[in-house]
Design a protein around this motif. Sequence first.
Motif, PDB file in Angstrom:
ATOM      1  N   ARG A 275      -3.584 -25.200  18.766  1.00 58.54           N
ATOM      2  CA  ARG A 275      -4.524 -25.312  19.885  1.00 58.54           C
ATOM      3  C   ARG A 275      -5.601 -26.377  19.650  1.00 58.54           C
ATOM      4  NH1 ARG A 275      -4.065 -21.337  24.036  1.00 58.54           N
ATOM      5  NH2 ARG A 275      -2.292 -20.008  23.488  1.00 58.54           N
ATOM      6  N   ILE A 276      -5.718 -26.860  18.412  1.00 59.00           N
ATOM      7  CA  ILE A 276      -6.764 -27.851  18.113  1.00 59.00           C
ATOM      8  C   ILE A 276      -6.415 -29.175  18.770  1.00 59.00           C
ATOM      9  CG2 ILE A 276      -7.902 -29.182  16.291  1.00 59.00           C
ATOM     10  CD1 ILE A 276      -7.531 -26.822  14.431  1.00 59.00           C
ATOM     11  N   ILE A 277      -7.382 -29.745  19.500  1.00 58.47           N
ATOM     12  CA  ILE A 277      -7.145 -31.028  20.164  1.00 58.47           C
ATOM     13  C   ILE A 277      -8.053 -32.136  19.624  1.00 58.47           C
ATOM     14  CG2 ILE A 277      -6.277 -29.998  22.290  1.00 58.47           C
ATOM     15  CD1 ILE A 277      -8.985 -30.319  23.549  1.00 58.47           C
ATOM     16  N   ALA A 278      -9.106 -31.762  18.884  1.00 63.71           N
ATOM     17  CA  ALA A 278      -9.986 -32.779  18.314  1.00 63.71           C
ATOM     18  C   ALA A 278     -10.856 -32.177  17.221  1.00 63.71           C
ATOM     19  CB  ALA A 278     -10.872 -33.400  19.392  1.00 63.71           C
ATOM     20  N   ILE A 279     -11.197 -33.018  16.229  1.00 63.80           N
ATOM     21  CA  ILE A 279     -12.149 -32.650  15.178  1.00 63.80           C
ATOM     22  C   ILE A 279     -13.279 -33.657  15.235  1.00 63.80           C
ATOM     23  CG2 ILE A 279     -12.545 -32.371  12.703  1.00 63.80           C
ATOM     24  CD1 ILE A 279     -10.680 -30.288  13.712  1.00 63.80           C
ATOM     25  N   LEU A 296     -15.897 -24.837  18.184  1.00 65.71           N
ATOM     26  CA  LEU A 296     -16.296 -23.889  17.151  1.00 65.71           C
ATOM     27  C   LEU A 296     -16.696 -24.649  15.889  1.00 65.71           C
ATOM     28  CD1 LEU A 296     -13.591 -21.078  17.433  1.00 65.71           C
ATOM     29  CD2 LEU A 296     -15.941 -21.022  18.265  1.00 65.71           C
ATOM     30  N   PRO A 297     -17.675 -24.130  15.137  1.00 65.56           N
ATOM     31  CA  PRO A 297     -18.106 -24.824  13.909  1.00 65.56           C
ATOM     32  C   PRO A 297     -17.056 -24.730  12.813  1.00 65.56           C
ATOM     33  CG  PRO A 297     -19.189 -22.695  14.092  1.00 65.56           C
ATOM     34  CD  PRO A 297     -18.445 -22.891  15.383  1.00 65.56           C
ATOM     35  N   ILE A 298     -17.047 -25.745  11.957  1.00 66.50           N
ATOM     36  CA  ILE A 298     -16.179 -25.747  10.782  1.00 66.50           C
ATOM     37  C   ILE A 298     -17.073 -25.575   9.558  1.00 66.50           C
ATOM     38  CG2 ILE A 298     -14.519 -27.048   9.412  1.00 66.50           C
ATOM     39  CD1 ILE A 298     -13.830 -28.635  11.927  1.00 66.50           C
ATOM     40  N   GLY A 299     -16.836 -24.534   8.780  1.00 68.96           N
ATOM     41  CA  GLY A 299     -17.631 -24.301   7.574  1.00 68.96           C
ATOM     42  C   GLY A 299     -17.309 -25.327   6.498  1.00 68.96           C
ATOM     43  N   ASN A 300     -18.313 -25.701   5.738  1.00 69.04           N
ATOM     44  CA  ASN A 300     -18.118 -26.722   4.697  1.00 69.04           C
ATOM     45  C   ASN A 300     -17.030 -26.337   3.702  1.00 69.04           C
ATOM     46  OD1 ASN A 300     -20.099 -28.405   5.739  1.00 69.04           O
ATOM     47  ND2 ASN A 300     -21.739 -27.460   4.536  1.00 69.04           N
ATOM     48  N   SER A 301     -16.965 -25.052   3.356  1.00 71.09           N
ATOM     49  CA  SER A 301     -15.994 -24.618   2.352  1.00 71.09           C
ATOM     50  C   SER A 301     -14.572 -24.559   2.892  1.00 71.09           C
ATOM     51  CB  SER A 301     -16.397 -23.251   1.789  1.00 71.09           C
ATOM     52  OG  SER A 301     -16.469 -22.287   2.816  1.00 71.09           O
ATOM     53  N   TYR A 302     -14.414 -24.687   4.226  1.00 66.70           N
ATOM     54  CA  TYR A 302     -13.088 -24.614   4.830  1.00 66.70           C
ATOM     55  C   TYR A 302     -12.592 -25.972   5.322  1.00 66.70           C
ATOM     56  CZ  TYR A 302     -14.229 -19.636   4.984  1.00 66.70           C
ATOM     57  OH  TYR A 302     -14.592 -18.348   4.650  1.00 66.70           O
ATOM     58  N   LYS A 303     -13.482 -26.951   5.377  1.00 66.33           N
ATOM     59  CA  LYS A 303     -13.149 -28.223   6.026  1.00 66.33           C
ATOM     60  C   LYS A 303     -12.021 -28.963   5.320  1.00 66.33           C
ATOM     61  CE  LYS A 303     -15.323 -32.277   8.081  1.00 66.33           C
ATOM     62  NZ  LYS A 303     -16.600 -33.006   8.296  1.00 66.33           N
ATOM     63  N   ALA A 304     -12.085 -29.078   3.993  1.00 67.66           N
ATOM     64  CA  ALA A 304     -11.080 -29.840   3.252  1.00 67.66           C
ATOM     65  C   ALA A 304      -9.696 -29.236   3.436  1.00 67.66           C
ATOM     66  CB  ALA A 304     -11.449 -29.884   1.771  1.00 67.66           C
ATOM     67  N   ALA A 305      -9.579 -27.912   3.347  1.00 62.96           N
ATOM     68  CA  ALA A 305      -8.288 -27.246   3.506  1.00 62.96           C
ATOM     69  C   ALA A 305      -7.743 -27.454   4.914  1.00 62.96           C
ATOM     70  CB  ALA A 305      -8.422 -25.761   3.200  1.00 62.96           C
ATOM     71  N   LEU A 306      -8.646 -27.428   5.914  1.00 58.50           N
ATOM     72  CA  LEU A 306      -8.213 -27.636   7.294  1.00 58.50           C
ATOM     73  C   LEU A 306      -7.656 -29.033   7.482  1.00 58.50           C
ATOM     74  CD1 LEU A 306      -8.010 -26.824  10.285  1.00 58.50           C
ATOM     75  CD2 LEU A 306     -10.400 -27.564  10.538  1.00 58.50           C
ATOM     76  N   LEU A 307      -8.375 -30.035   7.004  1.00 63.17           N
ATOM     77  CA  LEU A 307      -7.939 -31.432   7.156  1.00 63.17           C
ATOM     78  C   LEU A 307      -6.613 -31.679   6.438  1.00 63.17           C
ATOM     79  CD1 LEU A 307     -11.341 -33.331   6.809  1.00 63.17           C
ATOM     80  CD2 LEU A 307     -10.085 -32.783   8.903  1.00 63.17           C
ATOM     81  N   ASN A 308      -6.414 -31.017   5.305  1.00 63.95           N
ATOM     82  CA  ASN A 308      -5.157 -31.191   4.567  1.00 63.95           C
ATOM     83  C   ASN A 308      -3.966 -30.645   5.334  1.00 63.95           C
ATOM     84  OD1 ASN A 308      -6.271 -32.463   2.342  1.00 63.95           O
ATOM     85  ND2 ASN A 308      -6.612 -30.563   1.228  1.00 63.95           N
ATOM     86  N   ARG A 309      -4.197 -29.731   6.242  1.00 62.37           N
ATOM     87  CA  ARG A 309      -3.106 -29.130   6.990  1.00 62.37           C
ATOM     88  C   ARG A 309      -2.801 -29.837   8.294  1.00 62.37           C
ATOM     89  NH1 ARG A 309      -3.468 -22.783   7.381  1.00 62.37           N
ATOM     90  NH2 ARG A 309      -1.385 -23.229   8.218  1.00 62.37           N
ATOM     91  N   LEU A 310      -3.683 -30.762   8.675  1.00 59.36           N
ATOM     92  CA  LEU A 310      -3.449 -31.531   9.896  1.00 59.36           C
ATOM     93  C   LEU A 310      -2.618 -32.773   9.569  1.00 59.36           C
ATOM     94  CD1 LEU A 310      -7.016 -31.347  11.477  1.00 59.36           C
ATOM     95  CD2 LEU A 310      -5.039 -29.892  11.957  1.00 59.36           C
ATOM     96  N   ASN A 311      -1.825 -33.216  10.522  1.00 63.83           N
ATOM     97  CA  ASN A 311      -0.994 -34.403  10.323  1.00 63.83           C
ATOM     98  C   ASN A 311      -1.830 -35.646  10.581  1.00 63.83           C
ATOM     99  OD1 ASN A 311       1.408 -33.026   9.727  1.00 63.83           O
ATOM    100  ND2 ASN A 311       1.815 -32.657  11.900  1.00 63.83           N
TER     101      ASN A 311
END
Length: 313
Positions: A275-279, A296-311
Amino acid sequence: MTKKSYKSQSSLISNDSGSREATRLEILRNYQILDTPKEQAFDDLAKLTAYICDTPIALISFIGADRQSVKAEVGGEGLHNLPRDIAFCNYVMLSEDLLEVEDAANDVDFQYNPLVVGKQKVRFYVGAPLLSPEGYPLGSLCAIDMVPRRLNEQQREALRILAREVVAHLELRRARLQLEKEKTQLFELLRPSTNKPDTVAAEEQYTEIFVRQEQKLVRVVTADITYVEALGDYVNIYTDRERLTVYSTMKELESRLPNRDFARIHRKYIVCLGRIIAIETDTALFETSKTTTLSLPIGNSYKAALLNRLNLI
């Protein structure tokens, strides 16, 4: 003058017990509260008790078969795991209302108690019984001081209210444990019988989850979930059509949702990756339906893991 020894009233309690004491202990065991880690809700109630009674010590304690178990405290060092027969809390079990001892050193029932003549030097004690819904005393919410004192009626009534709050949290805790047990049993019941590798079976079994809504279990297809939001002791599960509020934790929901499709982006939010369309900096923009979007906000401790999972390109 000959020094008198302390004579406990444990015989009174045991005589009153019989089958009633066995039932009381069984109820207490069902709460699974003895010797458990600290919990914020109980710690807060102990702090409020000390504040309202203006004492350096406040305890939430439960009486087992032969000792006192402290669940939450303010002060109170040296009052853990006391033998039942010397714990003041034990005497609250015999009381229908508050037990208030203004000066234990001059009280005929307590003046030779080891907590009074020993290093603790307890003088003031007030305790409210923690009564189960069935009417069985489980322990006490108490306040303690090393100087004599007396509560006013407003303080006594506040202590009664707080004692009821402790029991309410106990009931909520028991309901949560029971729900978790039922969810585990249901999960095992619905587990597909397959000879496929465990990893494949795990992916298949997470395509839907069951949540409790009042007195019924509702099936939710995980593909319909847009995001999950933490809300205190509850979580909101948002789908394209509705919002479901359930008693659970983010950790529990995260373990049930398909890892390939969902990601934790904040301590309060889990979102569907599709469902994510933009960061944008520390914000994720995603679709909640075909016509609406949400940031929705992205927590600092979760940001790196999220970006690694995006293409990313």
